[in-house]
Design a protein around this motif. Structure first.
Motif, mmCIF file in Angstrom:
data_model
loop_
_atom_site.group_PDB
_atom_site.id
_atom_site.type_symbol
_atom_site.label_atom_id
_atom_site.label_comp_id
_atom_site.label_asym_id
_atom_site.label_seq_id
_atom_site.Cartn_x
_atom_site.Cartn_y
_atom_site.Cartn_z
ATOM 1 N N PHE A 95 0.809 -1.201 0.000
ATOM 2 C CA PHE A 95 0.000 0.000 0.000
ATOM 3 C C PHE A 95 0.855 1.270 0.000
ATOM 4 N N THR A 96 0.238 2.376 -0.399
ATOM 5 C CA THR A 96 0.946 3.652 -0.518
ATOM 6 C C THR A 96 1.432 4.184 0.829
ATOM 7 N N ASP A 97 0.842 3.723 1.945
ATOM 8 C CA ASP A 97 1.275 4.189 3.268
ATOM 9 C C ASP A 97 2.469 3.398 3.801
ATOM 10 N N GLY A 98 3.023 2.477 2.978
ATOM 11 C CA GLY A 98 4.186 1.687 3.382
ATOM 12 C C GLY A 98 3.836 0.354 4.028
ATOM 13 N N SER A 99 2.580 0.114 4.310
ATOM 14 C CA SER A 99 2.174 -1.157 4.912
ATOM 15 C C SER A 99 1.918 -2.195 3.821
ATOM 16 N N ASN A 100 1.744 -3.448 4.252
ATOM 17 C CA ASN A 100 1.433 -4.517 3.301
ATOM 18 C C ASN A 100 0.550 -5.549 3.980
ATOM 19 N N LEU A 101 -0.049 -6.389 3.165
ATOM 20 C CA LEU A 101 -0.923 -7.453 3.649
ATOM 21 C C LEU A 101 -0.551 -8.741 2.930
ATOM 22 N N ARG A 102 -0.119 -9.761 3.692
ATOM 23 C CA ARG A 102 0.202 -11.046 3.074
ATOM 24 C C ARG A 102 -1.115 -11.754 2.739
ATOM 25 N N VAL A 103 -1.280 -12.134 1.469
ATOM 26 C CA VAL A 103 -2.510 -12.784 1.027
ATOM 27 C C VAL A 103 -2.281 -14.242 0.627
ATOM 28 N N VAL A 104 -1.013 -14.645 0.463
ATOM 29 C CA VAL A 104 -0.678 -16.035 0.127
ATOM 30 C C VAL A 104 0.528 -16.454 0.949
ATOM 31 N N LYS A 105 0.452 -17.647 1.546
ATOM 32 C CA LYS A 105 1.600 -18.266 2.217
ATOM 33 C C LYS A 105 1.404 -19.776 2.108
ATOM 34 N N GLU A 106 2.069 -20.377 1.123
ATOM 35 C CA GLU A 106 1.925 -21.808 0.865
ATOM 36 C C GLU A 106 3.255 -22.413 0.467
ATOM 37 N N SER A 107 3.349 -23.722 0.584
ATOM 38 C CA SER A 107 4.477 -24.477 0.051
ATOM 39 C C SER A 107 3.946 -25.319 -1.090
ATOM 40 N N LEU A 108 4.601 -25.237 -2.252
ATOM 41 C CA LEU A 108 4.111 -25.908 -3.460
ATOM 42 C C LEU A 108 5.161 -26.820 -4.071
ATOM 43 N N THR A 109 4.695 -27.836 -4.775
ATOM 44 C CA THR A 109 5.497 -28.690 -5.642
ATOM 45 C C THR A 109 4.623 -29.054 -6.841
ATOM 46 N N PRO A 110 4.349 -28.107 -7.722
ATOM 47 C CA PRO A 110 3.428 -28.390 -8.829
ATOM 48 C C PRO A 110 4.121 -29.114 -9.984
ATOM 49 N N PRO A 111 3.384 -29.966 -10.687
ATOM 50 C CA PRO A 111 3.933 -30.590 -11.887
ATOM 51 C C PRO A 111 4.078 -29.564 -13.008
ATOM 52 N N ILE A 112 4.941 -29.851 -13.962
ATOM 53 C CA ILE A 112 5.203 -28.935 -15.068
ATOM 54 C C ILE A 112 3.908 -28.579 -15.790
ATOM 55 N N GLY A 113 3.759 -27.315 -16.113
ATOM 56 C CA GLY A 113 2.587 -26.833 -16.830
ATOM 57 C C GLY A 113 1.371 -26.581 -15.969
ATOM 58 N N GLN A 114 1.430 -26.966 -14.699
ATOM 59 C CA GLN A 114 0.282 -26.744 -13.818
ATOM 60 C C GLN A 114 0.276 -25.313 -13.320
ATOM 61 N N GLY A 115 -0.879 -24.709 -13.359
ATOM 62 C CA GLY A 115 -1.020 -23.328 -12.922
ATOM 63 C C GLY A 115 -1.901 -23.216 -11.704
ATOM 64 N N ARG A 116 -1.878 -22.039 -11.145
ATOM 65 C CA ARG A 116 -2.684 -21.773 -9.957
ATOM 66 C C ARG A 116 -3.055 -20.303 -9.961
ATOM 67 N N MET A 117 -4.291 -20.018 -9.663
ATOM 68 C CA MET A 117 -4.721 -18.638 -9.482
ATOM 69 C C MET A 117 -4.985 -18.428 -7.996
ATOM 70 N N PHE A 118 -4.455 -17.343 -7.468
ATOM 71 C CA PHE A 118 -4.721 -16.949 -6.086
ATOM 72 C C PHE A 118 -5.615 -15.717 -6.129
ATOM 73 N N GLY A 119 -6.646 -15.721 -5.308
ATOM 74 C CA GLY A 119 -7.549 -14.573 -5.279
ATOM 75 C C GLY A 119 -8.869 -14.901 -5.924
ATOM 76 N N PRO A 120 -9.660 -13.916 -6.193
ATOM 77 C CA PRO A 120 -9.359 -12.492 -6.169
ATOM 78 C C PRO A 120 -9.286 -11.946 -4.745
ATOM 79 N N PHE A 121 -8.383 -10.967 -4.569
ATOM 80 C CA PHE A 121 -8.187 -10.295 -3.290
ATOM 81 C C PHE A 121 -8.665 -8.851 -3.419
ATOM 82 N N THR A 122 -9.380 -8.383 -2.418
ATOM 83 C CA THR A 122 -9.853 -7.001 -2.427
ATOM 84 C C THR A 122 -8.967 -6.160 -1.499
ATOM 85 N N VAL A 123 -8.958 -4.882 -1.741
ATOM 86 C CA VAL A 123 -8.150 -3.952 -0.961
ATOM 87 C C VAL A 123 -8.918 -3.580 0.308
ATOM 88 N N PRO A 124 -8.262 -3.624 1.467
ATOM 89 C CA PRO A 124 -8.945 -3.221 2.696
ATOM 90 C C PRO A 124 -9.404 -1.758 2.611
#
Length: 157
Positions: A95-124
């Motif tokens: 954010f512009t005030d210097g703060s941040n919000l963690r929206v993803v924290k995961e450990s992954l081992t995806p196979p080749i070509g596999q995708g992932r979408m996180f969200g949608p996330f809205t702004v507080p």
């Protein structure tokens, strides 16, 4: 066929006629955000998981510039190679005030070509977005070093 309004007509699964007003469709429009420090040729960043920081900087962090306000943000991740280990994936709304919000924290081992979408996330409420940050690293598992991936971010109205 004379249609003056932008309206989509679809045939539903049961043979019913569905009409979608374009004003509803337009509100869901998304735009890819530019990576910070990119050359402008692509909104998709390709990277490889490297070892930890000994000298200089790691390539674990990637920022995407928020060039105007959006209602929500979608983050995309795709594996370009295989990995036998797991690695941490984190994402932050910055954010512009210097703060941040963690929206993803995961450990992954995806196979080749596999995708992932996180969200949608809205702004507080009361916050203004500046950037979206992806942090993808080797962590404590040496088997994930060398893994390659693609990431991108969309801002959606």
């Amino acid at each position: 066929m004379a249609i003056q309004r932008l309206t989509s007509v679809l045939l539903g699964a049961a043979g019913t006629l569905l009409v979608l007003d374009s004003s509803l469709v337009a509100k869901a429009a998304c735009t890819f955000l530019p990576p910070v420090g990119g050359d402008g040729s692509s909104k998709i960043v390709k990277k490889r998981v490297g070892k930890g920081k000994l000298l200089g900087r790691t390539n674990w962090n990637t920022d995407f510039a928020v060039n105007r306000p959006y209602r929500s943000y979608k983050l995309f991740f795709t594996a370009d190679s295989t990995a036998t280990g797991t690695y941490p994936v984190e994402a932050f709304l910055k954010f512009t005030d210097g703060s941040n919000l963690r929206v993803v924290k995961e450990s992954l081992t995806p196979p080749i070509g596999q995708g992932r979408m996180f969200g949608p996330f809205t702004v507080p409420q009361g916050k203004q977005m500046k950037q979206v940050n992806f942090k993808i690293g080797a962590g404590s598992d040496p088997n994930s070093t060398g893994f390659s991936y693609r990431i991108s971010v969309q801002g959606c109205n």
